[in-house]
Design an enzyme around this catalytic site. Structure first.
Site, PDB file in Angstrom:
ATOM      1  CE  LYS A 125      -3.875  -2.137   2.277  1.00  0.00           C
ATOM      2  NZ  LYS A 125      -4.507  -2.426   3.548  1.00  0.00           N
ATOM      3  CD  GLU A 209      -4.792   5.601   4.481  1.00  0.00           C
ATOM      4  OE1 GLU A 209      -5.958   5.197   4.691  1.00  0.00           O
ATOM      5  OE2 GLU A 209      -4.167   5.370   3.444  1.00  0.00           O
ATOM      6  CG  HIS A 244     -12.368  -6.071   6.265  1.00  0.00           C
ATOM      7  ND1 HIS A 244     -12.485  -4.745   5.918  1.00  0.00           N
ATOM      8  CD2 HIS A 244     -12.054  -6.100   7.568  1.00  0.00           C
ATOM      9  CE1 HIS A 244     -12.240  -4.001   6.985  1.00  0.00           C
ATOM     10  NE2 HIS A 244     -11.972  -4.799   8.006  1.00  0.00           N
ATOM     11  NE  ARG A 301      -8.767  -9.974  -6.446  1.00  0.00           N
ATOM     12  CZ  ARG A 301      -8.519  -9.194  -5.394  1.00  0.00           C
ATOM     13  NH1 ARG A 301      -7.265  -8.874  -5.094  1.00  0.00           N
ATOM     14  NH2 ARG A 301      -9.500  -8.715  -4.655  1.00  0.00           N
TER      15      ARG A 301
HETATM   16  C1  MV4 Z   1     -10.059   2.850   5.445  1.00  0.00           C
HETATM   17  C2  MV4 Z   1     -11.296   3.097   6.071  1.00  0.00           C
HETATM   18  C3  MV4 Z   1     -11.480   4.318   6.652  1.00  0.00           C
HETATM   19  N1  MV4 Z   1     -10.494   5.235   6.643  1.00  0.00           N
HETATM   20  N2  MV4 Z   1      -9.121   3.789   5.450  1.00  0.00           N
HETATM   21  C4  MV4 Z   1     -10.743  -1.813   4.668  1.00  0.00           C
HETATM   22  C5  MV4 Z   1     -10.132  -2.734   3.682  1.00  0.00           C
HETATM   23  C6  MV4 Z   1      -9.044  -1.990   3.037  1.00  0.00           C
HETATM   24  N3  MV4 Z   1      -9.068  -2.190   1.623  1.00  0.00           N
HETATM   25  C7  MV4 Z   1      -9.257  -0.558   3.392  1.00  0.00           C
HETATM   26  N4  MV4 Z   1     -10.322  -0.497   4.338  1.00  0.00           N
HETATM   27  C8  MV4 Z   1     -10.704   0.681   4.901  1.00  0.00           C
HETATM   28  N5  MV4 Z   1      -9.785   1.679   4.884  1.00  0.00           N
HETATM   29  C9  MV4 Z   1      -9.341   4.952   6.044  1.00  0.00           C
HETATM   30  N6  MV4 Z   1      -8.369   5.881   6.067  1.00  0.00           N
HETATM   31  C10 MV4 Z   1     -12.247   2.098   6.077  1.00  0.00           C
HETATM   32  C11 MV4 Z   1     -11.953   0.877   5.501  1.00  0.00           C
HETATM   33  C12 MV4 Z   1     -12.993  -0.099   5.585  1.00  0.00           C
HETATM   34  C13 MV4 Z   1     -13.570  -0.628   4.470  1.00  0.00           C
HETATM   35  C14 MV4 Z   1     -13.175  -0.265   3.193  1.00  0.00           C
HETATM   36  C15 MV4 Z   1     -13.750  -0.823   2.106  1.00  0.00           C
HETATM   37  C16 MV4 Z   1     -14.748  -1.773   2.278  1.00  0.00           C
HETATM   38  C17 MV4 Z   1     -15.150  -2.135   3.503  1.00  0.00           C
HETATM   39  C18 MV4 Z   1     -14.575  -1.583   4.619  1.00  0.00           C
HETATM   40  C19 MV4 Z   1     -15.022  -1.963   5.880  1.00  0.00           C
HETATM   41  C20 MV4 Z   1     -14.442  -1.428   6.964  1.00  0.00           C
HETATM   42  C21 MV4 Z   1     -13.422  -0.500   6.824  1.00  0.00           C
END
Ligand code: MV4
Length: 504
Positions: A125, A209, A244, A301
């Site tokens: 990331k 973040e 997730h 992917r």
């Molecule tokens: C975040 C966020 C809130 N703020 N980043 C979860 C999986 C990963 N791909 C990134 N994720 C998140 N990052 C910041 N700065 C909330 C999530 C997140 C989330 C993101 C996408 C789909 C579902 C989620 C469920 C919980 C938290």
């Protein structure tokens, strides 16, 4: 493999380094293109549909994937044995493994996917965000490098403002993430995050973040060829997920305006361009309440939920992947692409939503898929088959298409009712709950949908209501001594009643 008059590399045989629904999905497109297919299978998949569908099949070892589907050498050996020139890795398994991508190239084979370099950069990331910095891509404020000094990081956290989120640079799918509510908790959460990341990924690098508390998860599909052409195929909304794990995805999103869609699309193309991306990829964003969006990461992917994009664009993404890997130029540009209608996907998992989504294994005693207008089922099982315990518990993807969101939802409700699965518990009833929920119907939801609105009782009540309605109808009909009164047989179970209710 030969070069035709246009100097395009033609692929005549593809090995599919995967199993289940995605292996079949890929083979179908290959077949349409006149390309031969090779399946690989483990001990658990001897009788699997993907093995029967392929032109040839190679046994690659015991059921556990680290002894079969994850062993790159065995996959490459199977190519040598069969003369396959290219490998499609599907999703999961080896699909985002940069070392494997390099091994494939070194063996003189074609990986249907991006370069090892693009995979490596996007696989982390922090390096992904660093690459994207070359362009003007909105990102959540935080640290740009892995944290070395905890005190320094804490100062930055105070600057950014709490709550903050600690993320593992090597992480994916939410693993290794920790929310920190206040400065006092920082050191402790930091320690936990580093040790979690170390044990999960063998890499303890973490960064911070600002925590966007109620985001929507929106991702953009991109395609890039080997000549610098990159297009986006609009967004997928993936906010309905549980721990997730996505459960429902749709395209387009109910909330994006045309302007934001264009801005996000351009950002996604730029992110892809930052690593000279080739093939199909997905750029992941979060969108906050003000419709401000931030780049999170890129998945290198073909994704599980790619069918919703196929249905609204009319593009076969697997065919495009194969054409790109063969050295063909994209045959369309951004202006050629339009959104047509609306598509929704429900992932049908062998999990019990009434029991905290506990994985439920067993035999598919009844398995009848829904049919008719606007319904697509991508699956890899048939009636009588057993769901192996070794792999992902997803049985099928139920995808519906309509002229608009309302019609796609109505079709999904109808298709769920038609779908008959017995022998194992599934997420079908959960899907029905979501489709009928006001927040989903109005498009007013975020990543907290499941946690906020769903509990085991949500389904039990529905069962009871159905049973009650059935009983009332039965007694009314009985009172009238109607000759269409349902028999005891008809009322003995919900599903029987469901099948027969259209008659009265
Ligand atoms: C975040 C966020 C809130 N703020 N980043 C979860 C999986 C990963 N791909 C990134 N994720 C998140 N990052 C910041 N700065 C909330 C999530 C997140 C989330 C993101 C996408 C789909 C579902 C989620 C469920 C919980 C938290």
């Amino acid at each position: 493999m030969f070069e035709d008059q246009n100097h395009k590399l033609k692929i005549s045989k593809i090995l599919i380094a995967n199993r289940g629904e995605i292996a079949l999905r890929i083979m179908r497109s290959a077949k349409e293109m006149g390309i031969k297919t090779v399946a690989v299978f483990s001990e658990a998949d001897r009788n699997a549909l993907h093995v029967r569908y392929a032109d040839e099949a190679i046994f690659i070892g015991p059921a556990p994937s680290n002894q079969s589907y994850l062993v790159g050498e065995k996959i490459i050996e199977a190519c040598k044995l069969t003369g396959a020139e290219a490998i499609h890795p599907g999703y999961g398994f080896l699909s985002e493994n940069a070392n494997f991508a390099q091994m494939v190239a070194d063996a003189g084979l074609i990986l249907i996917g991006p370069s090892p370099h693009a995979m490596e950069i996007m696989g982390n990331k922090l390096s992904a965000k660093a690459a994207a910095l070359k362009y003007n891509i909105p990102m959540v404020p935080g640290t740009e490098e892995a944290i070395k000094d905890v005190a320094e990081a804490k100062e930055r956290a105070v600057e950014v403002g709490f709550p903050i989120l600690i993320k593992a640079a090597a992480g994916g799918g939410g693993k290794g993430m920790r929310i920190v509510e206040k400065a006092d908790d920082f050191e402790e959460q930091m320690q936990l995050a580093v040790s979690e990341a170390t044990s999960a990924f063998g890499d303890g690098s973490v960064f911070i973040e600002r925590y966007v508390t109620s985001p929507r998860h929106i991702e953009i599909q991109v395609l890039g060829d080997n000549y610098g052409n990159i297009v986006h195929l609009f967004e997928r909304e993936c906010s309905v997920q549980r721990r997730h794990q996505k459960v429902i995805e749709e395209a387009p999103s109910a909330v994006l305006t045309e302007k934001i869609r264009q801005q996000m699309g351009k950002c996604a193309v730029d992110v892809a361009r930052s690593v000279n991306y080739t093939g199909a990829g997905t750029v992941e964003f979060i969108l906050d309440e003000n419709l401000d969006f931030f780049f999170l990461e890129m998945n290198t992917r073909l994704q599980v939920e790619h069918p919703v994009t196929e249905l609204i664009t009319g593009i076969d993404l697997v065919k495009e992947q194969i054409k790109i890997a063969s050295g063909e130029k994209l045959s369309f540009n951004q202006e050629d692409l339009k959104i047509n209608g609306h598509a929704i996907e429900l992932r049908v998992y062998a999990e019990d939503p009434k029991n905290n989504f506990l994985p439920d294994i067993g035999t598919l005693q009844t398995y009848k898929t829904p049919k008719g207008n606007g319904v697509r089922v991508d699956d890899g099982f048939e009636q009588g088959m057993e769901i192996p315990i070794y792999y992902d518990p997803m049985i099928a993807k139920l995808i519906t298409y309509g002229k608009d969101r309302e019609e796609a939802i109505e079709r999904m409700v109808r298709a769920i009712a038609e779908y008959e699965i017995t022998g194992i518990e599934t997420t079908l009833a959960f899907g029905n709950f979501v489709m009928q929920h006001e927040a989903f119907k109005t498009g007013n939801f975020d990543t907290h949908f499941v946690g906020k609105y769903f509990n085991a009782d949500s389904l039990k009540v529905e069962d009871e209501t159905e049973a009650l309605i059935a009983a009332v109808i039965a007694s009314k009909l009985f009172e009238k001594k109607s000759d269409v009164a349902p028999s005891a047989e008809m009322l003995k179970s919900n599903s029987d009643w469901r099948k027969n209710r259209l008659k009265y």
